[in-house]
Design an enzyme around this catalytic site. Sequence first.
Site, PDB file in Angstrom:
ATOM      1  N   SER A 237       0.798  -1.237   0.000  1.00  0.00           N
ATOM      2  CA  SER A 237       0.000   0.000   0.000  1.00  0.00           C
ATOM      3  C   SER A 237       0.829   1.285   0.000  1.00  0.00           C
ATOM      4  O   SER A 237       0.288   2.360  -0.269  1.00  0.00           O
ATOM      5  CB  SER A 237      -0.915   0.038   1.221  1.00  0.00           C
ATOM      6  OG  SER A 237      -2.042  -0.749   0.992  1.00  0.00           O
TER       7      SER A 237
ATOM      8  N   LYS B 123       0.616   3.384  -3.007  1.00  0.00           N
ATOM      9  CA  LYS B 123      -0.530   4.280  -3.256  1.00  0.00           C
ATOM     10  C   LYS B 123      -0.128   5.757  -3.185  1.00  0.00           C
ATOM     11  O   LYS B 123      -0.697   6.591  -3.872  1.00  0.00           O
ATOM     12  CB  LYS B 123      -1.649   3.995  -2.236  1.00  0.00           C
ATOM     13  CG  LYS B 123      -2.260   2.598  -2.385  1.00  0.00           C
ATOM     14  CD  LYS B 123      -3.135   2.247  -1.192  1.00  0.00           C
ATOM     15  CE  LYS B 123      -3.749   0.865  -1.299  1.00  0.00           C
ATOM     16  NZ  LYS B 123      -4.466   0.460  -0.075  1.00  0.00           N
TER      17      LYS B 123
ATOM     18  N   TYR C 200      -2.984  -2.207 -10.410  1.00  0.00           N
ATOM     19  CA  TYR C 200      -2.970  -2.073  -8.946  1.00  0.00           C
ATOM     20  C   TYR C 200      -2.173  -3.208  -8.289  1.00  0.00           C
ATOM     21  O   TYR C 200      -1.333  -2.965  -7.413  1.00  0.00           O
ATOM     22  CB  TYR C 200      -4.419  -2.031  -8.424  1.00  0.00           C
ATOM     23  CG  TYR C 200      -4.494  -2.031  -6.931  1.00  0.00           C
ATOM     24  CD1 TYR C 200      -4.095  -0.920  -6.189  1.00  0.00           C
ATOM     25  CD2 TYR C 200      -4.930  -3.162  -6.233  1.00  0.00           C
ATOM     26  CE1 TYR C 200      -4.130  -0.938  -4.804  1.00  0.00           C
ATOM     27  CE2 TYR C 200      -4.973  -3.179  -4.850  1.00  0.00           C
ATOM     28  CZ  TYR C 200      -4.565  -2.069  -4.143  1.00  0.00           C
ATOM     29  OH  TYR C 200      -4.582  -2.079  -2.776  1.00  0.00           O
TER      30      TYR C 200
ATOM     31  N   TYR D 287      -4.317   4.042   7.902  1.00  0.00           N
ATOM     32  CA  TYR D 287      -5.681   3.510   7.926  1.00  0.00           C
ATOM     33  C   TYR D 287      -6.437   3.920   9.176  1.00  0.00           C
ATOM     34  O   TYR D 287      -6.317   5.040   9.623  1.00  0.00           O
ATOM     35  CB  TYR D 287      -5.661   1.984   7.715  1.00  0.00           C
ATOM     36  CG  TYR D 287      -5.103   1.683   6.367  1.00  0.00           C
ATOM     37  CD1 TYR D 287      -5.796   2.064   5.225  1.00  0.00           C
ATOM     38  CD2 TYR D 287      -3.869   1.091   6.208  1.00  0.00           C
ATOM     39  CE1 TYR D 287      -5.273   1.849   3.972  1.00  0.00           C
ATOM     40  CE2 TYR D 287      -3.345   0.858   4.949  1.00  0.00           C
ATOM     41  CZ  TYR D 287      -4.055   1.244   3.841  1.00  0.00           C
ATOM     42  OH  TYR D 287      -3.544   1.041   2.605  1.00  0.00           O
TER      43      TYR D 287
ATOM     44  N   VAL E 231       0.921  -3.830   3.938  1.00  0.00           N
ATOM     45  CA  VAL E 231       0.710  -5.109   4.648  1.00  0.00           C
ATOM     46  C   VAL E 231       1.916  -6.039   4.661  1.00  0.00           C
ATOM     47  O   VAL E 231       1.905  -7.033   5.382  1.00  0.00           O
ATOM     48  CB  VAL E 231      -0.480  -5.941   4.091  1.00  0.00           C
ATOM     49  CG1 VAL E 231      -1.796  -5.438   4.580  1.00  0.00           C
ATOM     50  CG2 VAL E 231      -0.426  -6.094   2.613  1.00  0.00           C
TER      51      VAL E 231
HETATM   52  O1  DON Z   1      -4.979  -4.384  -1.718  1.00  0.00           O
HETATM   53  C1  DON Z   1      -4.295  -5.215  -1.157  1.00  0.00           C
HETATM   54  O2  DON Z   1      -4.812  -6.156  -0.648  1.00  0.00           O
HETATM   55  C2  DON Z   1      -2.767  -5.105  -1.018  1.00  0.00           C
HETATM   56  N1  DON Z   1      -2.059  -5.468  -2.118  1.00  0.00           N
HETATM   57  C3  DON Z   1      -2.283  -3.829  -0.479  1.00  0.00           C
HETATM   58  C4  DON Z   1      -2.831  -3.665   0.863  1.00  0.00           C
HETATM   59  C5  DON Z   1      -2.020  -2.962   1.844  1.00  0.00           C
HETATM   60  O3  DON Z   1      -0.801  -2.930   1.861  1.00  0.00           O
HETATM   61  C6  DON Z   1      -2.830  -2.382   2.904  1.00  0.00           C
HETATM   62  N2  DON Z   1      -2.024  -1.966   3.983  1.00  0.00           N
HETATM   63  N3  DON Z   1      -1.963  -1.836   5.059  1.00  0.00           N
END
Ligand code: DON
Length: 331
Positions: A77, A80, A204, A256, A274
């Site tokens: 993320s 982003k 994405y 978040y 994540v």
């Molecule tokens: O959208 C997703 O599931 C992931 N590839 C990215 C999510 C993410 O890193 C959220 N973070 N805390």
Amino acid sequence: MVQGAVNQNTKLTEEWLQNYVDEWVSFFRKYTKNGEVASYIPILQKANKNHLGISIIGNEGMTIQSGDVHVPFTIQSISKVFTFIVACMERGVSYVLNRVDVEPTGEAFNSIMHLEIRQLRKPFNPFVNAGAITVASLLKGKTSEEKLEPLFQLFEDILGYRPRLNMDVFESEKETSVRNRAIGYYLVEMGYLESELELTLETYFKQCSIEISIHDLARLGMILANDGEDPQTEIEIIPRQVARLAKSLMLTCGMYDASGKFAAYVGIPAKSGVSGGIVAVAPPRSRNEDLPFLEGCGIGVYGPALDKQGNSIAGIRLLRHIATKWDLSIF
Ligand code: DON
């Protein structure tokens, strides 16, 4: 409490700071056992839950690194922030902000509840998945490679090398993407996407699968700390207005549903992912005191054991401690 408050009489040498950061990393490593590595993307489960590392790069060039600094991980993320920056650079800020808002949600990163219940005209912000997928649809290009080329170029300009795409993570994410597909279909129904759904999702998933290091995160953070300009070359890599907008979103939406607490207790813009990475930005502070990194710095943290909000559990504690000891807060 671990030792290491800044002493007015101490010279802030690299060696002196390094000793404290080493001590703090070993102290906070124990918190990794209270978290869990992400499992909803199967390949991320292979990460070593005990890992914890940090890299700090000052605008004036001083670098401190400690802990597990050589473990590559995917940006997830954190990407982003940079696709948002690229979209603003390609399309213009008002074009992007007409299609994605700048409001925190207080919801999990992959929630669509607020979108549906409140019948919004656009996703809440570019860091929740609904907003990030919308931003991916705004990137110019007919293939995911074309759409992501300016992102890779931006990374190359900042990092001095072109990071690689981890195809195993990309495949793992694509195979298990039901939630993101659900969000994507909802965005299609609402008419928010400017590219076809499959192309948007592929873009994405690929942006999330770019492999980087904590040193890279610290460098990305340092450029943002300096409002988009490389302090060594004085070249503007990101327009000042865009860099500042990205930082304001990091402060309000970057962690978040823990963004409020992070702003209150750490007090600097940051963005998590994540896989356990966090990029944090300490802008220059105009304090006339004996404090480290007064000219600003970028901080990269890696600790794949996550808390319930999906943020690095030990990484957040380490950042909070450093921000307190060094008075990094922007408030
Ligand atoms: O959208 C997703 O599931 C992931 N590839 C990215 C999510 C993410 O890193 C959220 N973070 N805390």
